[in-house]
Scaffold this motif. Structure first.
Motif, PDB file in Angstrom:
ATOM      1  N   CYS A  14       0.841  -1.209   0.000  1.00  0.00           N
ATOM      2  CA  CYS A  14       0.000   0.000   0.000  1.00  0.00           C
ATOM      3  C   CYS A  14       0.870   1.252   0.000  1.00  0.00           C
ATOM      4  N   PHE A  15       1.947   1.200   0.769  1.00  0.00           N
ATOM      5  CA  PHE A  15       2.870   2.337   0.827  1.00  0.00           C
ATOM      6  C   PHE A  15       3.513   2.576  -0.542  1.00  0.00           C
ATOM      7  N   ILE A  16       3.936   1.494  -1.195  1.00  0.00           N
ATOM      8  CA  ILE A  16       4.525   1.615  -2.533  1.00  0.00           C
ATOM      9  C   ILE A  16       3.497   2.163  -3.520  1.00  0.00           C
ATOM     10  N   THR A  17       2.259   1.689  -3.380  1.00  0.00           N
ATOM     11  CA  THR A  17       1.183   2.177  -4.248  1.00  0.00           C
ATOM     12  C   THR A  17       0.991   3.676  -4.098  1.00  0.00           C
ATOM     13  N   MET A  18       0.991   4.149  -2.858  1.00  0.00           N
ATOM     14  CA  MET A  18       0.812   5.579  -2.622  1.00  0.00           C
ATOM     15  C   MET A  18       1.986   6.385  -3.173  1.00  0.00           C
ATOM     16  N   LEU A  19       3.195   5.827  -3.081  1.00  0.00           N
ATOM     17  CA  LEU A  19       4.353   6.510  -3.663  1.00  0.00           C
ATOM     18  C   LEU A  19       4.196   6.649  -5.177  1.00  0.00           C
ATOM     19  N   CYS A  20       3.760   5.558  -5.807  1.00  0.00           N
ATOM     20  CA  CYS A  20       3.563   5.596  -7.267  1.00  0.00           C
ATOM     21  C   CYS A  20       2.427   6.541  -7.639  1.00  0.00           C
ATOM     22  N   TRP A  21       1.341   6.466  -6.872  1.00  0.00           N
ATOM     23  CA  TRP A  21       0.184   7.313  -7.150  1.00  0.00           C
ATOM     24  C   TRP A  21       0.538   8.789  -6.983  1.00  0.00           C
ATOM     25  N   GLY A  22       1.409   9.067  -6.035  1.00  0.00           N
ATOM     26  CA  GLY A  22       1.765  10.451  -5.767  1.00  0.00           C
ATOM     27  C   GLY A  22       2.892  10.986  -6.621  1.00  0.00           C
ATOM     28  N   SER A  23       3.513  10.121  -7.422  1.00  0.00           N
ATOM     29  CA  SER A  23       4.681  10.578  -8.182  1.00  0.00           C
ATOM     30  C   SER A  23       4.546  10.428  -9.693  1.00  0.00           C
TER      31      SER A  23
END
Length: 254
Positions: A14-23
């Motif tokens: 989930c953390f990796i997903t949020m990083l990708c979603w935010g970048s």
């Protein structure tokens, strides 16, 4: 299909997903040094479909649980397929508006407002449908995100004060994008199985749902993005000829 049973690994993903979603929007800013965002968005839509197919034929077709990708598609009912497809259509319009807002107001304004509002609406609608988790923690987080949206909008308005461009245009487009994005997942969630080890008949696994979702995104792009190309919210009109005029692969890879 491959499923995750470890809570810590799930949180990490989930953390990796949020990083990708935010970048991912950073690539839009890099690409639009040469291209306007509607041209960039064609590569984005194609990339989403290709990546979803890659995951479906690898992770979604391996493992011992659930159904493999092709088997899952063959048994899916029309309602589940339409729900996942509709989710892609709604998300695509929301995302196009978000990218347009980034083009108008900048990522520092558009992204927090649009994604923040989507997060608020998404948490509320999904919790109402499936009340799982600590409500106090969830809604405390929602309150903080809402406060961040308001402060970001106020800061943007003050920054734009005295300029000839209407300061609220970027915020309004971001808000519309956020509202639409906040509701798209309910369509996708309704199409998917709830038991990964014993999947319900007619429903889609997450891997299959992501492919149908991506198809909805790409196909609707011929409607939504064509409008943005010929009737842009900012910048000049572009055509399909402009997209194919770029012969180098480097810009497409961005």
């Amino acid at each position: 299909m491959i499923t995750i049973h470890s809570y810590s690994i799930a949180v990490l993903l989930c953390f990796i997903t949020m990083l990708c979603w935010g970048s991912w929007a950073n690539t839009q800013k890099l690409a639009t040094r040469k291209w306007s965002f509607p041209l960039f968005y064609w590569d984005y839509a194609l990339g989403v479909l290709l990546l979803s197919l890659l995951f479906a034929f690898t992770l979604g077709s391996s493992g011992t649980e659930g159904r493999s990708f092709l088997s899952d598609l063959s048994q899916a009912d029309t309602n589940s397929l339409l729900l996942a497809f509709t989710g892609g259509v709604v998300f695509n319009l929301a995302n196009l508006l978000l990218v347009a807002a980034i083009d108008i107001a900048g990522m520092a304004v558009a992204f927090p407002v649009g994604i923040g509002l989507a997060l608020v609406i998404g948490v509320i609608t999904n919790y109402v449908a499936t009340p799982v988790g600590n409500a106090w923690l969830l809604f405390a987080g929602v309150a903080l995100v809402t406060l961040a949206i308001v402060l970001d909008a106020i800061a943007y308005r003050r920054k734009q004060a005295g300029q000839t461009q209407t300061p609220i245009k970027g915020i309004v487009v971001s808000l519309i994008a956020g509202v639409l994005m906040g509701f798209f997942y309910r369509f996708v969630a309704a199409s998917m199985i709830t038991d990964f080890s014993m999947p319900e008949a007619g429903k889609l696994t997450p891997y299959s749902a992501s492919v149908i979702f991506a198809l909805g995104l790409l196909i609707s792009n011929f409607i939504w993005n064509t409008i943005f190309m010929y009737k842009p919210l900012s910048g000049e009109k572009v055509t399909y000829a402009d997209y194919f005029a770029e012969k180098g692969i480097g810009l497409h890879l961005v």
